[in-house]
Motif scaffolding. Structure first.
Motif, PDB file in Angstrom:
ATOM      1  N   VAL A 163      -4.034   6.215  33.446  1.00 52.37           N
ATOM      2  CA  VAL A 163      -3.235   6.388  32.243  1.00 52.37           C
ATOM      3  C   VAL A 163      -2.697   7.822  32.216  1.00 52.37           C
ATOM      4  N   VAL A 164      -1.380   7.955  32.067  1.00 53.01           N
ATOM      5  CA  VAL A 164      -0.728   9.267  32.054  1.00 53.01           C
ATOM      6  C   VAL A 164      -0.556   9.727  30.608  1.00 53.01           C
ATOM      7  N   LEU A 165      -1.016  10.943  30.330  1.00 54.54           N
ATOM      8  CA  LEU A 165      -0.921  11.535  29.003  1.00 54.54           C
ATOM      9  C   LEU A 165      -0.189  12.873  29.083  1.00 54.54           C
ATOM     10  N   ILE A 188      -4.572  10.955  33.788  1.00 55.05           N
ATOM     11  CA  ILE A 188      -3.743  12.006  34.375  1.00 55.05           C
ATOM     12  C   ILE A 188      -3.071  12.764  33.237  1.00 55.05           C
ATOM     13  N   ILE A 189      -3.404  14.034  33.104  1.00 55.40           N
ATOM     14  CA  ILE A 189      -2.687  14.871  32.137  1.00 55.40           C
ATOM     15  C   ILE A 189      -1.532  15.502  32.893  1.00 55.40           C
ATOM     16  N   ASN A 190      -0.357  14.920  32.715  1.00 56.07           N
ATOM     17  CA  ASN A 190       0.836  15.406  33.399  1.00 56.07           C
ATOM     18  C   ASN A 190       1.484  16.507  32.558  1.00 56.07           C
ATOM     19  N   THR A 220     -12.318   9.731  35.454  1.00 54.12           N
ATOM     20  CA  THR A 220     -12.012  11.111  35.812  1.00 54.12           C
ATOM     21  C   THR A 220     -10.759  11.570  35.074  1.00 54.12           C
ATOM     22  N   ILE A 221     -10.669  12.859  34.766  1.00 51.05           N
ATOM     23  CA  ILE A 221      -9.462  13.426  34.161  1.00 51.05           C
ATOM     24  C   ILE A 221      -8.862  14.418  35.158  1.00 51.05           C
ATOM     25  N   VAL A 222      -7.607  14.214  35.525  1.00 52.18           N
ATOM     26  CA  VAL A 222      -6.933  15.062  36.513  1.00 52.18           C
ATOM     27  C   VAL A 222      -5.691  15.674  35.881  1.00 52.18           C
ATOM     28  N   GLN A 223      -5.426  16.947  36.173  1.00 52.99           N
ATOM     29  CA  GLN A 223      -4.228  17.612  35.678  1.00 52.99           C
ATOM     30  C   GLN A 223      -3.176  17.694  36.785  1.00 52.99           C
ATOM     31  N   THR A 224      -1.926  17.359  36.441  1.00 54.35           N
ATOM     32  CA  THR A 224      -0.826  17.458  37.405  1.00 54.35           C
ATOM     33  C   THR A 224       0.379  18.129  36.760  1.00 54.35           C
TER      34      THR A 224
END
Length: 314
Positions: A163-165, A188-190, A220-224
């Motif tokens: 899920v993109v946030l 995914i924190i875009n 998992t939380i990933v930053q992009t």
């Protein structure tokens, strides 16, 4: 075996494209082709990318594809677009944004309209993914339209759902209301260069503490940052960690088996609906439906009559 099926299994790009067109048009050969391809499916890693409009999903997918190609992986992209209720046509904005991959033989891009389906994923999308799987692609990315509750459909098709946030977009509350928090395997924190990223990280962590999810896997939380092409190595590693978890825990096989069982019921439901609609178009049940419209009969009574007619015709 159909010649088209053989060509798909041999990696013929045009044959795969034609098969997907057959699927969208409900061509008479569609079922035969899908049945022939089925034994050669189940190998590709299917990744779902969803989230609210404006989250930057298409730009993120564009960069992710470039990263995967750099690793030597072949990639398929199914972009499920909103469909006009008047023309039935799909908007092809995603394909425009991914022009740099258009001539890459290792990338297969296809936009598909939702065609009025109740969910954000068209029924045909599952079948198109099956074609690309048999075609031999390593990774298949499904990017959905991002329209809230209907995005839950993606959990019935993807191995891993992301899920993109966006920071400051109010996404977490909306996602939580829609139930997406419960089906996401990773977040995914875009646009993570924007202010509010740390706040969003904390909000997601707090909601994960409240949401129901697999006890053995915490998303998992990933930053992009898509515009700077940052964070994509970490993103791919997060996808791979979840894939490893699916394989080692047996959850992946359980999910795929569950999806296939559900698909059988979906096909049965669709065919019964199709047969009934064909009879109605031919004039059947006209008086019955008119009586419902005039409140002489209730909808449940009318539905019972139609189902009894269907059962007796078998």
């Amino acid at each position: 075996m159909q010649e088209l099926s053989k060509r798909i299994l041999n990696g013929d790009r045009r044959a795969a494209a034609r098969a997907i067109s057959y699927i969208e048009d409900d061509h008479p050969l569609k079922q035969t082709i899908l049945q022939e391809l089925f034994p050669s499916t189940g190998k590709a890693f299917v990744m779902g990318i969803t989230g609210s409009p404006g989250a930057g999903k298409s730009s993120l997918v564009d960069v992710l594809v470039a990263y995967l190609r750099g690793l030597g992986l072949t990639v398929g992209i199914i972009a499920v677009d909103p469909t006009s209720p008047f023309t039935g046509g799909a908007l092809l904005g995603d394909r425009i944004r991914m022009q740099r991959h258009a001539t890459d033989p290792g990338v297969f891009i296809r936009s598909m309209g939702t065609r009025g389906s109740l969910g954000g994923l068209a029924r045909a999308s599952k079948e198109a993914i099956r074609v690309l799987d048999a075609f031999g692609l390593d990774v298949i990315i499904v990017e959905t339209v991002g329209v809230g509750q209907s995005e839950l459909d993606i959990m019935h098709i993807a191995d891993t759902t992301a899920v993109v946030l966006n920071p400051g977009g109010g996404d977490t509350v909306q996602a939580f209301k829609a139930g997406i928090m419960e089906i996401a395997d990773l977040f995914i924190i875009n646009k993570a260069d924007l202010s509010g990223t740390n706040k969003l990280m904390r909000e997601v962590e707090q909601m994960l503490d409240l949401a129901k999810h697999d006890a053995a896997w915490r998303p998992t939380i990933v930053q992009t940052i898509s515009l700077q092409e940052k964070g994509f190595e970490e993103l791919w590693e997060a996808f791979l960690r979840h894939r490893k978890y699916l394989e080692e825990s047996g959850e992946g096989e359980r999910r795929r088996s569950k999806h296939l069982r559900e698909e059988v019921l979906e096909i049965v439901d669709f065919r019964i609906h199709q047969q009934m609609m064909n009879k109605i178009k031919q004039g059947a049940f006209g008086d019955l439906l008119e009586q419902v419209g005039q409140r002489v009969k209730d909808p449940y009574e009318a539905a019972d009559v139609i189902l009894k007619d269907y059962a007796s015709s078998k």
